[in-house]
Design an enzyme around this catalytic site. Structure first.
Site, mmCIF file in Angstrom:
data_model
loop_
_atom_site.group_PDB
_atom_site.id
_atom_site.type_symbol
_atom_site.label_atom_id
_atom_site.label_comp_id
_atom_site.label_asym_id
_atom_site.label_seq_id
_atom_site.Cartn_x
_atom_site.Cartn_y
_atom_site.Cartn_z
ATOM 1 N N ASP A 162 69.830 23.794 17.857
ATOM 2 C CA ASP A 162 69.204 22.777 18.715
ATOM 3 C C ASP A 162 68.928 21.561 17.829
ATOM 4 O O ASP A 162 67.955 21.550 17.099
ATOM 5 C CB ASP A 162 67.908 23.367 19.293
ATOM 6 C CG ASP A 162 67.106 22.366 20.103
ATOM 7 O OD1 ASP A 162 67.620 21.279 20.389
ATOM 8 O OD2 ASP A 162 65.945 22.684 20.440
ATOM 9 N N GLU A 191 64.062 13.424 19.571
ATOM 10 C CA GLU A 191 64.114 14.105 20.873
ATOM 11 C C GLU A 191 62.986 15.114 20.996
ATOM 12 O O GLU A 191 62.343 15.226 22.041
ATOM 13 C CB GLU A 191 65.474 14.809 21.038
ATOM 14 C CG GLU A 191 65.720 15.340 22.464
ATOM 15 C CD GLU A 191 65.247 16.775 22.697
ATOM 16 O OE1 GLU A 191 65.294 17.232 23.849
ATOM 17 O OE2 GLU A 191 64.802 17.442 21.750
ATOM 18 N N GLU A 192 62.762 15.861 19.918
ATOM 19 C CA GLU A 192 61.813 16.982 19.969
ATOM 20 C C GLU A 192 60.362 16.540 20.161
ATOM 21 O O GLU A 192 59.499 17.351 20.449
ATOM 22 C CB GLU A 192 61.934 17.845 18.700
ATOM 23 C CG GLU A 192 63.289 18.539 18.533
ATOM 24 C CD GLU A 192 63.527 19.671 19.529
ATOM 25 O OE1 GLU A 192 62.638 19.963 20.345
ATOM 26 O OE2 GLU A 192 64.627 20.256 19.479
ATOM 27 N N HIS A 300 64.158 27.347 19.036
ATOM 28 C CA HIS A 300 63.003 26.930 18.217
ATOM 29 C C HIS A 300 62.523 28.035 17.279
ATOM 30 O O HIS A 300 61.336 28.145 16.990
ATOM 31 C CB HIS A 300 61.861 26.374 19.088
ATOM 32 C CG HIS A 300 62.201 25.037 19.681
ATOM 33 N ND1 HIS A 300 61.277 24.208 20.286
ATOM 34 C CD2 HIS A 300 63.376 24.358 19.743
ATOM 35 C CE1 HIS A 300 61.864 23.095 20.696
ATOM 36 N NE2 HIS A 300 63.146 23.173 20.388
HETATM 37 CO CO CO Z 1 64.597 21.581 20.943
HETATM 38 ZN ZN ZN Z 2 67.362 20.094 21.843
#
Ligand code: CO
Ligand code: ZN
Length: 327
Positions: A162, A191-192, A300
């Site tokens: 990710d 993004e996170e 994650h």
């Molecule tokens: Co993520």
């Molecule tokens: Zn992502």
């Protein structure tokens, strides 16, 4: 593609500190597009010029991590999280800080394991005291999982799948795509922590269609929360997540293209989580957007797992979507 995925996944790049990932991707882009630039927030944009539809496709460079908030007299570091990390996913794990500093995550008392929270945990970099610790790290330094990359059977696992897997898919699609459309390949930052880079880059590019390529959860592990997405069944076409409802026209076009190309796909309703498309579709007066997701287990954590077949179909699917007339 395996080496590219491995290299991207192993790179250090928590939100706001994407330099290493960006320079790797910039190297891969050499000579393959008309224009490449880094914008003011740090998004890397590669432009394939054309007279057709203007399509933005985003994959994020950043990964989740920990951030140092305090150093105590004994040299232990307290921390908070960058993005959505569970205390149970970081307990006992090794992390990597800037300058190649390694740290182990410890917990104050064994009883705390029953009711784990970041405030009962610390990073141990092996320093004897505060003074020694501060020679190696400082407040605000960010740590990412230290975890090796593995290809196990038909699957890959490692940290930051990710969304380095999305970055790899974009890079591969960019090499293959032949189209009159104008394509903006955007490797986004932050993004996170709230889809931040996607929003600002979409504002500048003002595309007609927005696409994000990111991972999504799967519901195919023992006792998993019911979700109709599994590994090895093809990429997913997003219907809804917390950040957006996919534009019906984009979603339907994606399904039509997949069917035309003979690409297996799944429909995805993600109950918690978002992607860059959440930021893109809310930019300016609204930009019709959709998401192609790559099913992923253990999101994650230090060992996120994806299926090689899904990744290959995702690449083919993205090429077809970028070549489509969208009429
Ligand atoms: Co993520
Ligand atoms: Zn992502």
């Amino acid at each position: 593609m395996l080496n590219l995925i491995k290299e991207l996944s192993q790179a250090y790049g928590p939100s706001g500190r994407e330099e290493e990932v960006r320079s790797l991707i910039r190297g891969e882009l050499q000579g393959k597009v008309e224009d490449v630039y880094t914008d003011s927030l740090g998004n890397l944009v590669a432009v394939r010029e054309g007279k057709g539809k203007r399509i933005m496709v985003a994959a994020h460079m950043d990964e989740i991590g920990l951030i140092v908030t305090h150093v105590d007299d004994e040299g232990f570091l307290r921390f908070s999280s960058i993005g959505g990390l569970l205390p149970t996913s970081v307990m006992g794990r090794r992390f990597l800080l800037p300058g190649g500093i390694r740290a182990t995550v410890g917990v104050e008392k064994p009883e705390d394991l029953k009711d784990l929270s970041f405030k009962k945990m610390y990073l141990d970099i092996g320093a004897k005291d505060k003074k020694e610790a501060l020679k190696e790290v400082g407040i605000g330094h960010m740590a990412v999982f230290e975890s090796s990359f593995a290809a196990a059977g038909s699957r890959f696992s490692g940290k930051a799948m990710d969304d380095r897997i999305g970055c790899a898919v974009l890079l591969k699609a960019l090499e293959e795509v032949q189209t009159h459309n104008e394509i903006y390949f955007v490797f986004t930052v932050q993004e996170e922590v709230g889809l931040r880079g996607a929003r600002t880059s979409a504002y500048r590019l003002n595309p007609e269609i927005g696409l994000a390529v990111d991972v999504t959860r799967s519901g195919d592990t023992p006792e998993a929360h019911k979700m109709a997405v599994g590994l090895g069944k093809g990429p997913a076409v997003k219907v809804k997540d917390t950040s957006m409802i996919a534009h019906p026209r984009v979603k339907e076009r994606m399904m039509t293209v997949a069917e035309k190309e003979g690409i297996p796909y799944q429909l995805e309703v993600l109950e918690r989580g978002g992607t860059d498309a959440g930021g893109i579709h809310m930019t300016r007066e609204g930009i019709p957007s959709g998401v192609m997701s790559i099913p992923c287990r253990y999101i994650h954590t230090a060992a996120e797992m994806v299926d090689a077949g899904d990744v290959d179909y995702a690449r083919r699917f993205l090429v077809a979507l970028l070549e489509d007339s969208w009429e």
